[in-house]
Design a protein around this motif. Structure first.
Motif, PDB file in Angstrom:
ATOM      1  N   SER A 139       0.056   8.634  -5.844  1.00  0.00           N
ATOM      2  CA  SER A 139      -0.486   9.918  -5.409  1.00  0.00           C
ATOM      3  C   SER A 139       0.476  11.047  -5.765  1.00  0.00           C
ATOM      4  N   SER A 146      -6.745  11.750  -1.475  1.00  0.00           N
ATOM      5  CA  SER A 146      -5.676  12.572  -0.907  1.00  0.00           C
ATOM      6  C   SER A 146      -4.873  13.332  -1.948  1.00  0.00           C
ATOM      7  N   VAL A 147      -5.178  13.094  -3.236  1.00  0.00           N
ATOM      8  CA  VAL A 147      -4.328  13.700  -4.265  1.00  0.00           C
ATOM      9  C   VAL A 147      -4.424  15.231  -4.232  1.00  0.00           C
ATOM     10  N   GLY A 206       1.043   6.139   4.418  1.00  0.00           N
ATOM     11  CA  GLY A 206       0.854   4.832   3.809  1.00  0.00           C
ATOM     12  C   GLY A 206       1.142   3.696   4.768  1.00  0.00           C
ATOM     13  N   ALA A 226       3.416  10.890   2.396  1.00  0.00           N
ATOM     14  CA  ALA A 226       2.785   9.722   1.769  1.00  0.00           C
ATOM     15  C   ALA A 226       3.332   8.432   2.355  1.00  0.00           C
ATOM     16  N   SER A 245       0.875   3.895  -3.019  1.00  0.00           N
ATOM     17  CA  SER A 245       0.275   5.204  -2.814  1.00  0.00           C
ATOM     18  C   SER A 245       1.319   6.308  -2.940  1.00  0.00           C
ATOM     19  N   THR A 266      -9.448   3.535   5.633  1.00  0.00           N
ATOM     20  CA  THR A 266     -10.021   3.095   4.370  1.00  0.00           C
ATOM     21  C   THR A 266     -10.191   1.578   4.301  1.00  0.00           C
ATOM     22  N   VAL A 323      -5.953   1.331  -2.714  1.00  0.00           N
ATOM     23  CA  VAL A 323      -4.991   2.383  -3.069  1.00  0.00           C
ATOM     24  C   VAL A 323      -5.705   3.428  -3.928  1.00  0.00           C
ATOM     25  N   TYR A 366       0.830  -1.205   0.000  1.00  0.00           N
ATOM     26  CA  TYR A 366       0.000   0.000   0.000  1.00  0.00           C
ATOM     27  C   TYR A 366       0.861   1.251   0.000  1.00  0.00           C
ATOM     28  N   ASP A 389      -7.806   5.794  -1.834  1.00  0.00           N
ATOM     29  CA  ASP A 389      -7.030   6.759  -1.048  1.00  0.00           C
ATOM     30  C   ASP A 389      -6.320   7.782  -1.922  1.00  0.00           C
ATOM     31  N   VAL A 390      -5.861   7.346  -3.098  1.00  0.00           N
ATOM     32  CA  VAL A 390      -5.218   8.303  -3.999  1.00  0.00           C
ATOM     33  C   VAL A 390      -6.237   9.364  -4.407  1.00  0.00           C
ATOM     34  N   VAL A 405      -1.830   3.303   7.363  1.00  0.00           N
ATOM     35  CA  VAL A 405      -3.193   3.391   6.830  1.00  0.00           C
ATOM     36  C   VAL A 405      -4.123   2.450   7.607  1.00  0.00           C
TER      37      VAL A 405
END
Lengths: 442, 284
Positions: free
Chosen positions: B83, B159-160, B216, B212, B79, B222, B152, B75, B155-156, B219
């Motif tokens: 990301s 949070s991007v 990551g 990140a 990510s 999520t 992934v 992950y 979350d991307v 995490v």
């Protein structure tokens, strides 16, 4: 300076991983704060917290309407209800205990699985409370610990079996519910050919995996050895011993898998209720609460119940019924008195009727008839009155340890995901993972 | 008192409120919980025994932890790559002037304001129902093979926007004359990117990559909401593993021991990464 700042910021972010673990061990001081506040003045506003895990609309209505009934006599009491997910309920309660934030009122599903919370002093001993006289004697067995003390107000008597959509059955030309296992499979085939999903499965919500096999596991277990789950849990037996004929239960489960909807692992319990209610799916193998779920999605659904036929002998097709668990009052609550009054309200026949009308389940309160819903009138006539039922209060299909219970569900999930559906491999996986968690004492 | 010292104290005083709150909410509870890792406490009972280093020994002999460890590293790597690359591309896109620039900045940032819990629910629905309608595929969250990439992805998406804003603020700070000078020297687009943009926005890269990586590795929300770590533990991360041991499995001592080791690793990794990246920064 820049570097120091970055490092501080990094540590700050990293340390937040610890948030959940900090409060461990400080709930020893809580005893001091339990002296009941002098809230005899009944007009002082009070807020009670109540946590439950009912996912069906009807059950939530029962709670809301019951609270309205309670507020008629206790206008100063406000009840804050929180609904959580059934799959995580025990964890949720454990985190509440760890955080010393146990709600005033909460539910337990059964005594053995929640014994630790009782032992830690988070349940009020209800033995001898006058309102328990409203409850049918036989249903108090499911809320008693081994020493005979009563810890919860039981709610309903429920059971495991097959909930089916009668219109879907009629459409496929099935006139009678199956009473033998081969009839059951033949009906699945007929439904499939008629373009109806024979069995709806919502394995995304992992508790439904357990309940898909429970009706079979219960009747098979009761007919062979009701101690096998407890023995496996204690390490006195293995799955390979097959004392409860669990291997056959899994083999039948695998035979049913071709008849479930596409993508069962991506389908939710909510969707399953909708599929059954609309008649797109014909059957759901689960508990009697499925009736409430399907009718909440479609009030006009023509829903029936039948016992899961696990053998070729029609006499073996008995409906599994029991009453376990119920509503618990937290003795450390500041508003224990008000909470007990609420329990009193929820044990009255009036609220019992609200329960039956909305939750569509058989209340344990004395003097109520199962005339609230045609499905239950039929269940009463064809199973309860004819004695084609068995009580499984003393045979829990669950493992008490969450770790074992998770390993169990994981193994069954792997069996579903495995393209070959290899039952022998699953039995081996179960024994291996159980032996890693608890010691085998054979 | 020298002016420099006074200035330092003034700067430090700005940190006091944040530091006080951080101590109260993080550092103090953390130290209060350390002793649990040396006990067999079950998380509920009022009594427990000290068991020395048993819990720590168990971490290194227990094969159970390998799966969540693998998931967490997967992950984190995915990510960090996706990301940051996506955020940098978006930032460079919305750094140009075009009609609707502010609108697109807002749209790209919008998912960030949603909570991870809400986003997990929304994407659970999208994977289950919408993807099924559009592509006729099973929910990606329902299979052990696809569940990690799917998480992934969630979350991307979520949070991007934050990384994009950080990159964007760095990009707007790059002096135009550097690009003009590079063009005069005959630099192509890729060379301008490699030799001007990247070195100039290195501080932003340091921040984004470090954040990140550390996010990551810890995490939790999520995968817990979207799949509850399933199916068959295929999306169980270290943070979920710790949580399960603390609250589900009645192994609070062991769970606490894992979280201690994990914390130390996180601090070391965070420190090492930001140090390496800092060394690549250029001072103006």
């Amino acid at each position: 300076m820049k570097k120091v700042l970055t490092l501080t910021a990094a540590v700050a972010l990293l340390a937040s991983v610890m948030t959940g673990c900090g409060s461990a061990g400080d709930n020893k001081n809580s005893e001091g704060s339990t002296t009941p506040a002098s809230n005899k003045t009944s007009d002082k506003p009070i807020t009670l917290t109540w946590v439950h895990h009912f996912g069906e609309e009807g059950a939530r209505k029962w709670i809301d309407l019951g609270i309205q009934e309670f507020k008629k006599n206790n206008p100063n009491v406000n009840v804050e209800v929180t609904a959580t997910d059934g799959g995580n309920y025990k964890t949720f309660l454990n985190t509440k205990v760890a955080a010393n934030d146990v709600p005033d009122i909460y539910m337990i599903d059964e005594i053995p699985g929640f014994q630790e919370i009782i032992d830690a002093g988070y349940a009020t001993d209800l033995t001898g409370q006058p309102f328990l006289n409203n409850i049918s004697e036989q249903y108090l067995n499911g809320v008693k610990s081994t020493d005979g003390k009563i810890w919860a107000l039981p709610i309903d008597t429920n059971g495991g079996g097959v909930t089916y959509n009668k219109d879907a059955f009629a459409k496929a030309g099935i006139t009678q519910v199956p009473t033998t296992y081969s009839e059951f499979l033949a009906d699945c085939q007929k439904l499939k050919e008629a373009g109806i999903i024979p069995i709806a499965a919502g394995f995304k919500d992992s508790w439904t995996i357990n309940w898909d096999i429970n009706p079979d596991l219960l009747v098979t277990g009761v007919n062979s050895d009701t101690n096998w789950i407890a023995d496996v849990e204690a390490g006195k037996a293995t799955f390979a011993d097959n004392k409860g004929h669990f291997k056959e239960v899994l083999e039948r489960f695998v035979q049913r898998l071709p008849y479930v909807n596409d993508d069962p692992m991506g389908t939710s319990w909510d969707k399953v209720q909708e599929l059954l209610g609309s008649g797109k799916a014909a059957m759901v193998i689960n508990g009697t609460w499925t009736v409430d779920g399907a009718k909440s999605k479609n009030p006009n659904a023509n829903i029936g119940l039948f016992a899961f036929p696990s053998t070729e002998n029609p006499d073996d097709a008995k409906f599994a019924m029991k009453s376990t668990g119920g509503i618990v009052v937290n003795p450390k609550s500041q508003n224990k008195e008000a909470a007990m009054k609420l329990l009193e309200t929820f044990s009255t026949p009036e609220v019992g009727k609200i329960f039956q009308d909305n939750k569509k389940g058989i209340s344990v309160i004395k003097g109520l008839k199962p005339d609230f819903d045609p499905t239950y009138v039929e269940l009463d006539a064809s199973y309860l009155k004819t004695g084609k039922t068995f009580d499984w209060s003393q045979f829990s299909p669950n493992f008490v340890s969450v770790e074992l219970s998770n390993a169990f569900t994981d193994a069954i999930t792997s069996l579903i995901l495995d393209k070959n559906h290899d039952v022998d491999l699953t039995i081996k996986t179960l024994d291996d993972s159980f032996n890693n968690i608890r010691e085998l004492q054979k | 008192m020298s002016n420099r010292f006074r200035d330092g104290m003034v700067r430090f005083s700005f940190l006091i409120p944040a530091f006080a709150f951080f101590s109260f909410a993080m550092i103090i509870p953390f130290f209060m919980g350390i002793h649990v890792s040396f006990t067999d406490w079950n998380g509920i009972s009022p009594s427990y025994n000290f068991v020395g280093l048993d819990n720590f020994k168990k971490i290194f002999t227990n094969a159970d932890i390998l799966k969540p460890l693998k998931n967490t590293i997967y992950y984190m790597v995915m990510s960090v790559i996706f990301s940051n690359v996506l955020a940098l591309l978006l930032a460079m896109a919305v750094n140009r002037s075009f009609v609707g620039r502010n609108l697109s900045r807002t749209i790209f940032f919008l998912p960030t304001v949603l909570s991870a819990v809400l986003v997990s629910f929304i994407w659970g629905f999208i994977y289950r129902e919408v993807f099924r309608l559009l592509f006729g595929i099973n929910s990606l969250l329902g299979s052990p093979d696809t569940v990690m990439p799917a998480i992934v992805g969630i979350d991307v998406w979520n949070s991007v926007g934050i990384s994009m804003i950080i990159f964007l603020s760095a990009l707007t700070g790059v002096p135009k004359d550097l690009y003009e000078a590079a063009e005069v020297d005959g630099a192509k687009a890729w060379q301008k990117f490699k030799n001007v943009t990247v070195p100039m926005i290195m501080p932003a890269i340091t921040v984004n990559v470090t954040l990140a990586i550390t996010y990551g590795l810890r995490v939790f929300t999520t995968p817990l909401i979207a799949t509850n770590g399933g199916p068959v533990r295929a999306s169980e991360t270290i943070a979920i593993y710790i949580y399960r041991n603390l609250f589900d499995f009645k192994k609070a001592g062991y769970g606490q021991a894992v979280s201690m080791i994990f914390l130390i690793l996180l601090v070391l990794i965070g420190w090492f990464v930001s140090r390496v990246l800092r060394s690549k920064e250029v001072e103006m």
